[in-house]
Design a protein around this motif. Structure first.
Motif, short mmCIF file in Angstrom:
data_model
loop_
_atom_site.label_atom_id
_atom_site.label_comp_id
_atom_site.label_asym_id
_atom_site.label_seq_id
_atom_site.Cartn_x
_atom_site.Cartn_y
_atom_site.Cartn_z
N ARG A 212 0.84 -1.21 0.00
CA ARG A 212 0.00 0.00 0.00
C ARG A 212 0.87 1.26 0.00
O ARG A 212 0.58 2.23 -0.70
CB ARG A 212 -0.93 0.00 1.20
N ALA A 213 1.96 1.22 0.75
CA ALA A 213 2.87 2.37 0.76
C ALA A 213 3.42 2.63 -0.63
O ALA A 213 3.50 3.78 -1.08
CB ALA A 213 4.02 2.11 1.75
N ARG A 214 3.81 1.57 -1.36
CA ARG A 214 4.30 1.72 -2.72
C ARG A 214 3.23 2.30 -3.63
O ARG A 214 3.50 3.15 -4.48
CB ARG A 214 4.76 0.37 -3.26
N CYS A 215 2.03 1.80 -3.46
CA CYS A 215 0.92 2.29 -4.28
C CYS A 215 0.72 3.80 -4.08
O CYS A 215 0.53 4.56 -5.04
CB CYS A 215 -0.36 1.55 -3.91
N LEU A 216 0.78 4.24 -2.83
CA LEU A 216 0.60 5.65 -2.53
C LEU A 216 1.80 6.47 -3.02
O LEU A 216 1.63 7.57 -3.55
CB LEU A 216 0.39 5.85 -1.03
N GLN A 217 2.98 5.93 -2.84
CA GLN A 217 4.19 6.66 -3.22
C GLN A 217 4.23 6.96 -4.72
O GLN A 217 4.61 8.05 -5.13
CB GLN A 217 5.42 5.85 -2.82
N TYR A 218 3.85 5.97 -5.52
CA TYR A 218 3.97 6.12 -6.97
C TYR A 218 2.66 6.39 -7.68
O TYR A 218 2.61 6.40 -8.91
CB TYR A 218 4.62 4.86 -7.55
N GLY A 219 1.60 6.62 -6.94
CA GLY A 219 0.33 6.93 -7.56
C GLY A 219 -0.25 5.77 -8.34
O GLY A 219 -0.93 5.97 -9.35
N LEU A 220 -0.01 4.55 -7.88
CA LEU A 220 -0.50 3.37 -8.59
C LEU A 220 -1.98 3.11 -8.32
O LEU A 220 -2.57 2.23 -8.95
CB LEU A 220 0.32 2.15 -8.18
N THR A 221 -2.55 3.86 -7.40
CA THR A 221 -3.96 3.68 -7.07
C THR A 221 -4.87 4.26 -8.14
O THR A 221 -6.07 4.02 -8.13
CB THR A 221 -4.29 4.35 -5.74
N GLY A 222 -4.31 5.05 -9.03
CA GLY A 222 -5.10 5.77 -10.02
C GLY A 222 -5.24 7.23 -9.66
O GLY A 222 -5.75 8.03 -10.44
N SER A 223 -4.76 7.59 -8.48
CA SER A 223 -4.76 8.99 -8.03
C SER A 223 -3.32 9.50 -8.01
O SER A 223 -2.37 8.75 -8.26
CB SER A 223 -5.37 9.10 -6.63
N ALA A 224 -3.17 10.77 -7.71
CA ALA A 224 -1.83 11.36 -7.65
C ALA A 224 -1.04 10.75 -6.49
O ALA A 224 -1.62 10.26 -5.51
CB ALA A 224 -1.95 12.88 -7.45
N PRO A 225 0.29 10.72 -6.59
CA PRO A 225 1.10 10.21 -5.49
C PRO A 225 0.78 10.92 -4.17
O PRO A 225 0.51 12.11 -4.15
CB PRO A 225 2.54 10.51 -5.94
N ASP A 226 0.82 10.16 -3.09
CA ASP A 226 0.53 10.68 -1.75
C ASP A 226 1.71 10.32 -0.87
O ASP A 226 1.74 9.25 -0.23
CB ASP A 226 -0.77 10.07 -1.24
N LEU A 227 2.72 11.20 -0.82
CA LEU A 227 3.93 10.88 -0.10
C LEU A 227 3.73 10.83 1.41
O LEU A 227 4.33 10.00 2.10
CB LEU A 227 5.03 11.89 -0.46
N LYS A 228 2.89 11.69 1.92
CA LYS A 228 2.62 11.66 3.36
C LYS A 228 1.91 10.35 3.73
O LYS A 228 2.23 9.72 4.74
CB LYS A 228 1.78 12.86 3.77
N GLY A 229 0.95 9.97 2.91
CA GLY A 229 0.28 8.70 3.15
C GLY A 229 1.22 7.52 3.03
O GLY A 229 1.15 6.57 3.81
N ALA A 230 2.15 7.59 2.07
CA ALA A 230 3.12 6.53 1.88
C ALA A 230 4.04 6.43 3.08
O ALA A 230 4.33 5.33 3.57
CB ALA A 230 3.93 6.77 0.61
#
Length: 340
Positions: free
Chosen positions: A122-140
């Motif tokens: 999940r951290a990777r998904c948030l870091q690189y915006g793989l969720t379909g949304s913009a990257p979320d570095l704080k969330g990552a």
């Protein structure tokens, strides 16, 4: 003057694709040593996935053959273990199964509170915006931190790599990866070695890079042996030892490194041409090289031609194969003269 004789090193040339293994055997491949889409980490030492029951193992075996339906059904039914594996499968893709990062990330999010590997994904998904949304570095960062708390050791350098990308936090990132590397994380050792080799985030120090690559190669020859071999071949950061370089490249090739074939080929080519690499000009070759030695070099160039996708490698391999053919012709000519 006759060129030095080539060592007749019988490296294995793996021509067939690697056998498809059960996805269960890939349980620890979460995740990512560099940036997307090169997902390739091993399981954390502090946490290992429990063995799957019969239903999950059967679903994983089917997924490994290209049929993910059973695994997806278990994941959709709420099983966190199936969600973790399905998350990895769809983020990365495998064989006939195309990558679908948003779907994989959704599965990882569902399992994240129960499985640290899923939290790491999940951290990777948030870091690189793989969720379909913009990257979320704080969330990552928060997800990495939670995965670390849950015992997933890989997340420490995963977070470190993310922090190294920001000049304001690069020092903290390097420290995290060094901490993980000293604790025995082979992928973190590789990251630290690469940092010292490139000099991008720390002062360039090939000797320090060699030290970390030495440690990493013992655990992960696929990723580290090629780079360590290059340091031995060049003598950068320590003694030059082409025999050791060839041994390391052989280990990397057997582990599946497709980019190493051209390095072996070029080194062996150099051994029979007095230090020359393939290119325009004359070679110090006047016959007398055992035909079997030339054929070994040909095999490695042929492997590079077939397996390495880089256009410049294919061009060099084709050129080298033509040169080697001329060497074989010269050998035949020399042999005929000696027998007259």
């Amino acid at each position: 003057m006759t060129a030095p004789r080539a060592p007749a090193i019988a490296f294995r040339i793996a021509r067939a694709p690697f056998a498809a293994c059960s996805l269960f055997l890939l349980a620890g491949l979460i995740l990512l040593t560099g940036g997307p889409p090169a997902f390739a980490q091993t399981a954390a030492k502090a946490w290992t996935p429990p063995p799957p029951d019969a239903d999950l193992k059967a679903a994983l075996d089917k997924a490994a053959t290209g049929s993910p339906e059973a695994l997806a059904a278990l994941a959709d039914g709420g099983r966190a273990d199936a969600q973790a594996y399905a998350g990895l499968l769809f983020v990365v893709g495998r064989g006939k199964i195309p990558a679908d990062p948003p779907r994989g990330c959704a599965y990882a999010a569902k399992a994240a509170d129960q499985r640290p590997d899923a939290m790491h994904l999940r951290a990777r998904c948030l870091q690189y915006g793989l969720t379909g949304s913009a990257p979320d570095l704080k969330g990552a960062e928060a997800a990495y931190g939670r995965a670390i708390q849950m015992g997933y050791a890989k997340s420490k350098c995963g977070l470190g790599q993310m922090l190294m990308a920001d000049t304001a936090t690069v020092g903290r990132g390097v420290a995290l990866c060094k901490e993980a590397a000293r604790a025995g994380d082979g992928d973190a050792q590789l990251v630290v070695g690469s940092a010292y080799l490139t000099g991008a985030v720390v002062a360039r120090d090939p000797a320090e890079a060699r030290k970390w690559y030495e440690m990493a190669a013992k655990q992960n020859p696929l990723m580290a042996a090629r780079k360590l071999g290059q340091l031995y071949a060049s003598g950068e950061g320590g003694k030059q030892d082409t025999k050791k370089a060839l041994e390391l490249w052989g280990q990397a090739e057997q582990a599946g490194d497709q980019a190493v074939c051209i390095l072996v080929a070029d080194q062996l080519f150099s051994d029979i041409t007095g230090g020359r690499k393939p290119g325009p000009g004359a070679y110090a070759f006047k016959g007398g090289i055992p035909m079997a030695d030339i054929e070994v070099v040909e095999l490695w160039y042929q492997a590079a031609l077939e397996r390495d996708p880089r256009p410049e490698v294919k061009t060099r391999a084709e050129y080298a194969l033509k040169v080697l053919q001329s060497f074989k012709t010269a050998n035949v000519s020399v042999t005929k003269k000696k027998t007259k």
